[in-house]
Scaffold this motif. Structure first.
Motif, short mmCIF file in Angstrom:
data_model
loop_
_atom_site.label_atom_id
_atom_site.label_comp_id
_atom_site.label_asym_id
_atom_site.label_seq_id
_atom_site.Cartn_x
_atom_site.Cartn_y
_atom_site.Cartn_z
N ASP A 195 -11.48 4.20 7.55
CA ASP A 195 -10.99 2.84 7.80
C ASP A 195 -9.66 2.61 7.09
O ASP A 195 -8.76 1.98 7.64
CB ASP A 195 -12.02 1.81 7.31
CG ASP A 195 -13.30 1.81 8.13
OD1 ASP A 195 -13.33 2.43 9.22
OD2 ASP A 195 -14.29 1.22 7.66
N GLN A 196 -9.53 3.15 5.88
CA GLN A 196 -8.29 3.00 5.11
C GLN A 196 -7.12 3.65 5.85
O GLN A 196 -6.08 3.02 6.05
CB GLN A 196 -8.46 3.66 3.74
CG GLN A 196 -7.21 3.62 2.89
CD GLN A 196 -7.39 4.38 1.57
OE1 GLN A 196 -8.43 4.96 1.29
NE2 GLN A 196 -6.36 4.37 0.75
N THR B 42 -15.99 9.06 3.26
CA THR B 42 -16.90 8.14 3.94
C THR B 42 -16.15 7.41 5.05
O THR B 42 -14.94 7.57 5.23
CB THR B 42 -17.44 7.10 2.95
OG1 THR B 42 -16.33 6.30 2.47
CG2 THR B 42 -18.16 7.75 1.77
N GLN B 43 -16.88 6.56 5.73
CA GLN B 43 -16.27 5.72 6.77
C GLN B 43 -15.17 4.85 6.17
O GLN B 43 -14.16 4.60 6.81
CB GLN B 43 -17.34 4.85 7.45
CG GLN B 43 -16.79 4.04 8.62
CD GLN B 43 -16.23 4.89 9.74
OE1 GLN B 43 -16.87 5.82 10.17
NE2 GLN B 43 -15.02 4.58 10.20
N ASP B 44 -15.34 4.41 4.93
CA ASP B 44 -14.31 3.60 4.26
C ASP B 44 -12.98 4.36 4.18
O ASP B 44 -11.92 3.76 4.31
CB ASP B 44 -14.75 3.19 2.85
CG ASP B 44 -15.83 2.13 2.86
OD1 ASP B 44 -16.04 1.49 3.92
OD2 ASP B 44 -16.48 1.96 1.81
N THR B 45 -13.06 5.66 3.95
CA THR B 45 -11.84 6.48 3.87
C THR B 45 -11.15 6.49 5.23
O THR B 45 -9.92 6.34 5.30
CB THR B 45 -12.19 7.93 3.46
OG1 THR B 45 -13.08 7.88 2.36
CG2 THR B 45 -10.95 8.70 3.09
N LYS C 165 0.86 -1.18 0.00
CA LYS C 165 0.00 0.00 0.00
C LYS C 165 0.90 1.23 0.00
O LYS C 165 2.09 1.15 0.29
CB LYS C 165 -0.90 0.03 1.25
CG LYS C 165 -1.78 -1.18 1.41
CD LYS C 165 -2.88 -1.17 0.40
CE LYS C 165 -3.85 -2.33 0.60
NZ LYS C 165 -4.91 -2.32 -0.36
N ARG D 12 -6.18 1.72 9.00
CA ARG D 12 -5.37 0.52 8.71
C ARG D 12 -3.91 0.91 8.52
O ARG D 12 -3.01 0.24 9.02
CB ARG D 12 -5.88 -0.18 7.46
CG ARG D 12 -7.07 -1.09 7.71
CD ARG D 12 -7.38 -1.98 6.52
NE ARG D 12 -7.65 -1.25 5.29
CZ ARG D 12 -8.83 -0.73 4.96
NH1 ARG D 12 -9.86 -0.85 5.76
NH2 ARG D 12 -8.99 -0.08 3.81
N GLU E 138 -4.49 11.27 4.04
CA GLU E 138 -5.11 10.54 2.93
C GLU E 138 -5.84 11.54 2.05
O GLU E 138 -6.70 12.27 2.52
CB GLU E 138 -6.09 9.49 3.47
CG GLU E 138 -6.79 8.69 2.40
CD GLU E 138 -5.86 7.89 1.51
OE1 GLU E 138 -6.23 7.69 0.34
OE2 GLU E 138 -4.77 7.47 1.95
N LYS F 132 -8.08 12.43 -1.38
CA LYS F 132 -9.03 11.93 -2.37
C LYS F 132 -9.29 13.04 -3.37
O LYS F 132 -9.08 14.22 -3.08
CB LYS F 132 -10.34 11.52 -1.70
CG LYS F 132 -10.21 10.38 -0.70
CD LYS F 132 -9.81 9.11 -1.38
CE LYS F 132 -9.74 7.94 -0.41
NZ LYS F 132 -9.09 6.78 -0.99
#
Length: 147
Positions: free
Chosen positions: A103-104, A98-101, A71, A107, A89, A91
């Protein structure tokens, strides 16, 4: 390119094979000017010019391995002792955060253990600080100036 919710900066641009390229001062080379790269270059300049973080402490697209997958973080700002201090991060402006962002970036932070996380699409910026004692993130209005 789209106007962002960041100050305007001057960048070196050029055209090559019907693509616009932007000069990345940190990587010392021209990069294809994608909407995400536009955000990344603005945010790097914001860190340097508005928050006074030294260029020497900023890394772009730092590689890390998570679950045997390679990654890349968009931006990592290190403390003077070499410990990761901030992960950013980025975009593209049209991408909804979003929550996915989150979460990324979380991680990535399991590996890097930075003190601050920033998620931006150039229009919206979310700043958080890691509360290690309570194992949670606290959202902030901004990040501190470099000391």
């Amino acid at each position: 390119m789209q106007k962002l919710n960041l100050p305007s900066y001057t960048f070196k641009l050029k055209s090559n094979e019907n693509k616009t390229l932007i000069f990345d001062n940190l990587r010392k080379k021209y990069m294809v000017l994608t909407p995400e790269e536009w955000v990344r270059q603005h945010f790097v300049q914001w860190l340097i010019q508005e928050r006074n973080y030294p260029v020497s402490l900023i890394a772009i697209e730092k590689q890390l391995v998570i679950n045997n997958l390679k990654k890349r973080t968009d931006i990592v700002v290190f403390a003077s002792d070499g410990h990761p201090n901030i992960i950013v991060e980025c975009k593209a402006p049209h991408i909804k955060i979003t929550q996915d962002t989150f979460d990324q970036i979380a991680r990535y932070n399991l590996k890097l253990d930075a003190d601050y996380l920033i998620v931006t699409n150039g229009l919206q910026h979310f700043f958080c600080m890691l509360d290690k004692e309570n194992e949670t993130y606290v959202f902030l209005r901004d990040i501190p100036q470099y000391q």
